[in-house]
Motif scaffolding. Sequence first.
Motif, PDB file in Angstrom:
ATOM      1  N   LEU A  72       0.842  -1.199   0.000  1.00  0.00           N
ATOM      2  CA  LEU A  72       0.000   0.000   0.000  1.00  0.00           C
ATOM      3  C   LEU A  72       0.881   1.254   0.000  1.00  0.00           C
ATOM      4  N   GLU A  73       1.921   1.210   0.818  1.00  0.00           N
ATOM      5  CA  GLU A  73       2.818   2.357   0.891  1.00  0.00           C
ATOM      6  C   GLU A  73       3.600   2.527  -0.407  1.00  0.00           C
ATOM      7  N   ARG A  74       3.944   1.397  -1.033  1.00  0.00           N
ATOM      8  CA  ARG A  74       4.666   1.487  -2.313  1.00  0.00           C
ATOM      9  C   ARG A  74       3.797   2.171  -3.368  1.00  0.00           C
ATOM     10  N   LEU A  75       2.495   1.873  -3.277  1.00  0.00           N
ATOM     11  CA  LEU A  75       1.554   2.461  -4.230  1.00  0.00           C
ATOM     12  C   LEU A  75       1.592   3.983  -4.141  1.00  0.00           C
ATOM     13  N   ARG A  76       1.742   4.486  -2.929  1.00  0.00           N
ATOM     14  CA  ARG A  76       1.782   5.930  -2.726  1.00  0.00           C
ATOM     15  C   ARG A  76       3.217   6.442  -2.668  1.00  0.00           C
ATOM     16  N   ARG A  77       4.167   5.611  -3.025  1.00  0.00           N
ATOM     17  CA  ARG A  77       5.593   5.951  -2.992  1.00  0.00           C
ATOM     18  C   ARG A  77       6.023   6.448  -1.611  1.00  0.00           C
ATOM     19  N   ALA A  78       5.527   5.761  -0.588  1.00  0.00           N
ATOM     20  CA  ALA A  78       5.888   6.139   0.777  1.00  0.00           C
ATOM     21  C   ALA A  78       6.812   5.076   1.363  1.00  0.00           C
ATOM     22  N   VAL A  79       7.613   5.482   2.314  1.00  0.00           N
ATOM     23  CA  VAL A  79       8.583   4.563   2.886  1.00  0.00           C
ATOM     24  C   VAL A  79       8.937   5.036   4.291  1.00  0.00           C
ATOM     25  N   ARG A  80       9.373   4.086   5.117  1.00  0.00           N
ATOM     26  CA  ARG A  80       9.807   4.434   6.478  1.00  0.00           C
ATOM     27  C   ARG A  80      11.317   4.269   6.581  1.00  0.00           C
ATOM     28  N   LEU A  81      11.925   5.076   7.396  1.00  0.00           N
ATOM     29  CA  LEU A  81      13.382   5.015   7.541  1.00  0.00           C
ATOM     30  C   LEU A  81      13.725   4.676   8.985  1.00  0.00           C
ATOM     31  N   ARG A  82      14.594   3.704   9.140  1.00  0.00           N
ATOM     32  CA  ARG A  82      14.996   3.272  10.472  1.00  0.00           C
ATOM     33  C   ARG A  82      16.509   3.119  10.486  1.00  0.00           C
ATOM     34  N   ALA A  83      17.099   3.424  11.606  1.00  0.00           N
ATOM     35  CA  ALA A  83      18.555   3.309  11.689  1.00  0.00           C
ATOM     36  C   ALA A  83      18.933   1.918  12.175  1.00  0.00           C
ATOM     37  N   VAL A  84      20.084   1.442  11.741  1.00  0.00           N
ATOM     38  CA  VAL A  84      20.635   0.189  12.249  1.00  0.00           C
ATOM     39  C   VAL A  84      21.682   0.583  13.286  1.00  0.00           C
ATOM     40  N   VAL A  85      21.350   0.365  14.556  1.00  0.00           N
ATOM     41  CA  VAL A  85      22.170   0.899  15.638  1.00  0.00           C
ATOM     42  C   VAL A  85      22.632  -0.233  16.546  1.00  0.00           C
ATOM     43  N   THR A  86      23.858  -0.156  16.991  1.00  0.00           N
ATOM     44  CA  THR A  86      24.336  -1.181  17.917  1.00  0.00           C
ATOM     45  C   THR A  86      23.804  -0.913  19.311  1.00  0.00           C
ATOM     46  N   GLY A  87      23.449  -2.000  19.969  1.00  0.00           N
ATOM     47  CA  GLY A  87      23.068  -1.939  21.374  1.00  0.00           C
ATOM     48  C   GLY A  87      21.903  -1.020  21.670  1.00  0.00           C
ATOM     49  N   LEU A  88      20.860  -1.113  20.874  1.00  0.00           N
ATOM     50  CA  LEU A  88      19.682  -0.275  21.139  1.00  0.00           C
ATOM     51  C   LEU A  88      18.488  -1.191  21.346  1.00  0.00           C
ATOM     52  N   GLY A  89      17.838  -1.054  22.489  1.00  0.00           N
ATOM     53  CA  GLY A  89      16.639  -1.840  22.718  1.00  0.00           C
ATOM     54  C   GLY A  89      15.441  -1.149  22.089  1.00  0.00           C
ATOM     55  N   GLU A  90      14.312  -1.836  22.040  1.00  0.00           N
ATOM     56  CA  GLU A  90      13.062  -1.284  21.500  1.00  0.00           C
ATOM     57  C   GLU A  90      13.288  -0.586  20.162  1.00  0.00           C
ATOM     58  N   THR A  91      13.968  -1.289  19.254  1.00  0.00           N
ATOM     59  CA  THR A  91      14.341  -0.645  18.000  1.00  0.00           C
ATOM     60  C   THR A  91      13.147  -0.183  17.190  1.00  0.00           C
ATOM     61  N   ALA A  92      12.013  -0.906  17.326  1.00  0.00           N
ATOM     62  CA  ALA A  92      10.867  -0.590  16.474  1.00  0.00           C
ATOM     63  C   ALA A  92      10.474   0.869  16.612  1.00  0.00           C
ATOM     64  N   THR A  93      10.510   1.391  17.840  1.00  0.00           N
ATOM     65  CA  THR A  93      10.121   2.785  18.007  1.00  0.00           C
ATOM     66  C   THR A  93      11.332   3.701  18.123  1.00  0.00           C
ATOM     67  N   ARG A  94      12.396   3.211  18.711  1.00  0.00           N
ATOM     68  CA  ARG A  94      13.466   4.137  19.030  1.00  0.00           C
ATOM     69  C   ARG A  94      14.451   4.367  17.897  1.00  0.00           C
ATOM     70  N   ALA A  95      14.587   3.398  16.997  1.00  0.00           N
ATOM     71  CA  ALA A  95      15.546   3.591  15.913  1.00  0.00           C
ATOM     72  C   ALA A  95      14.908   4.337  14.751  1.00  0.00           C
ATOM     73  N   MET A  96      13.641   4.736  14.920  1.00  0.00           N
ATOM     74  CA  MET A  96      12.941   5.396  13.836  1.00  0.00           C
ATOM     75  C   MET A  96      13.595   6.748  13.523  1.00  0.00           C
ATOM     76  N   LEU A  97      14.025   6.906  12.289  1.00  0.00           N
ATOM     77  CA  LEU A  97      14.655   8.169  11.909  1.00  0.00           C
ATOM     78  C   LEU A  97      13.663   9.109  11.253  1.00  0.00           C
ATOM     79  N   LEU A  98      12.709   8.531  10.514  1.00  0.00           N
ATOM     80  CA  LEU A  98      11.690   9.348   9.858  1.00  0.00           C
ATOM     81  C   LEU A  98      10.367   8.613   9.942  1.00  0.00           C
ATOM     82  N   PRO A  99       9.247   9.348  10.026  1.00  0.00           N
ATOM     83  CA  PRO A  99       7.945   8.685   9.947  1.00  0.00           C
ATOM     84  C   PRO A  99       7.681   8.254   8.499  1.00  0.00           C
ATOM     85  N   ILE A 100       6.545   7.598   8.279  1.00  0.00           N
ATOM     86  CA  ILE A 100       6.201   7.208   6.915  1.00  0.00           C
ATOM     87  C   ILE A 100       6.142   8.467   6.064  1.00  0.00           C
ATOM     88  N   GLY A 101       6.763   8.434   4.915  1.00  0.00           N
ATOM     89  CA  GLY A 101       6.717   9.640   4.105  1.00  0.00           C
ATOM     90  C   GLY A 101       7.189   9.425   2.695  1.00  0.00           C
TER      91      GLY A 101
END
Lengths: 142, 597
Positions: B382-411
């Motif tokens: 669905l997001e590809r259809l609207r050319r949207a994407v989420r950006l997340r960082a790959v970080v060492t030693g970070l817990g709760e990556t799903a929310t905390r490594a988020m660099l940008l919201p869907i956009g």
Amino acid sequence: MVATVLSLIAWGMVSAAWPWVPGWLLEHVWWIPGVYLGYALVKTIVAPRWRYRVHRWEVTSDVVYTRTGWLSRAWQLVPVSRIQTVDHTQSWLERMFNVATLRVQTASYAGSSTIEGLDAAEAQRISEELAVRIGEVRDDAT
Amino acid sequence: MTENEEPGLPTGPGDSGGEVRPDYRFVPGALARSETGNSPEGGRGPGAQEPYGGGRGPEAAEPAPAPVPPPEPVYRLSPRSMMTAPVNLLKGFAVPLGVAVVVGNFNPWVLGSVAVAIVGMMLSGLFTYLTFSYQVGSERLEIRQGLINRHRRTIPLERVRGVDITSTLLHRLFGLAVVKVEAAAGGGREEEGKLDAVTIEEAERLRRVLLHRRAVLRGDTEGAGETAAEPGAAPAADEGTGEPGAAHGSPEPETVYFTMPTGWYFYALLSLAHLVTPFAVLAALLGLIGQVIGETGAAEEAVGWLLFRDVTLLIGVAVGTIVVLLLLMPVFAVVSYGITHWGFTLRRRGGALIAERGLFTRQSVTLEYRRIRGYELLDSPLERLRRAVRLRAVVTGLGETATRAMLLPIGDRARVEQVIEQALRPFRGLLIPHPGPALGRRLFRAVAPFAVLAVIAGGAGLYILAGAFAFVALLGVPLGVDRYRSLGHGYDGRRVSVRSGSLRREQAVVGREAIIGWTWSQSLFQRRSGLAHLELAVGAGSGGYTAIDAGFEESVAFAATVTPEMVRPFLERSPEPPDGDGAEGAVQAEEPEGPAS
């Protein structure tokens, strides 16, 4: 063990011949332990030999290389500079046969390597050498 | 004074050249000098100023260790935390206390004990304030707590992994924030130091001081150093030694890469999770109301009243409610998404990226460049259809990556790529598509399970069920094709990228230095078609990324190109030097030494 239990169940089913067990199942009930026995034979006699032929390992000064598996295979390369811990373990069974397991761990679950069935003295020597080498080349290791 | 000043002055490390001083830990000159500066905290003491002017030594001072700044004085939490802590505590007890008061029929004894409980909580706030103190030492952060049961937590500054600042609505009313200092303990366990709460300025200052001191202790001249993700074309102001800025006590230079445009809140509509959240909230609310009604016995009255009415009217009301809810669903989605992502900003300060968001609870996560190994791009069909994407960082030693490594919201993808270009090091290569047999395997995986179920159901005479399964199996065809199309891996000379998945497509990009191991695995079926999964181990993010069904020999050559020193020695025929086309190198080497089993 499991084969015995399965055989007992099969025997029990045939001798009891409950009415709710369909006839076609009763006729072929001996297949169940039979198939399992075949599987067990392969697992205990064929697989280890096959594995022995496939398994390879090599520890150079920079990389630990392992090849494991029998039907499906896995090749793994772990650079020594990224190793976090080296475990050298020997269970009671392994001690009876004078072999040992060497386990190399990195910061990633995907970068952990296990070498099973090493000669005990050899495993000891390698783990010590690796420990020294890690101290020499170690960086942040992540 | 002059000799004391030397290591602390901006020019100090440069002048001292290669001279190794035995102990830099206590530099009275530096402390004295900082006292003359203007304190941004106002009455927070000399430490409010960073007393380490020359800490970030210029490159000329490379051989000499940067001076370790002196310990700061002992601080307390903000006095205003005496208000917020009891209120936070009270939130947890509000419902039981309220119920107690109601059930107790406003009995004076019950009222009295509730009052005592509230007063107790207030006192505990005061008590915490009086006994809680923290100190940033030259090598560790110490947090002392308690009067009778003394508790002291010591976090070595070298082990500090990150400093998170969170501010709930309540804290913001008082201008406070909670500081969480994350640290890696010896055995890989996470240890945390929590300061609840200090003023927002103090929180920002602590973050700066802690991260900077750690960098000094580790001997980095610049926090970012040689990491994978640091931008190639970083703003010049940030790359400097920070000398003038630090000397004048001003905060480190800041670059804002992204602030949330209004339109982006509507991307919530593309995310199923956000569309469903309002219902979860509603269900919880209804449950609560039901409980209250049940307790007061209002339920019987309500049912009686409803039965008295016309049944058709009842059905009409129910249907109407559902329709309204469905219509409101997107509105709820946007609102709930907006609350958590309000004013999302991504900026760089010194050697760290800071992502901040939230309307009521403002969350700010600091991700240092030296811990960022790369990034992930995630999208759904669905997001590809609207050319949207989420950006997340790959970080060492970070817990709760799903929310905390988020660099940008869907956009919007173009904008996201622009931010990657500025804030991170982008992947510029092309992805190599995986060989043809991989398509067959993807299709088989997507179609076969449901096809088998359909056949079984058909055999058992359940034709409707069989039809349903057959339909799902047919849906598997486009899914399998799309999964195949998303497969790919590539290398642009510095970074490796791996992509897979369809319903949740994930493209990971990591620097070549971040790769801490390669694993090829090949099943019996894969061997027949010459494919293998290639997993690259990374000591960050999810720990590993797999190139699914890559060509076996091609993937070996690929790994040899990325990390020749790791792979080459094990190849029977070494491929040509990096840019060569030696794609036929194969890991078939039978190692000489290998007394296995």
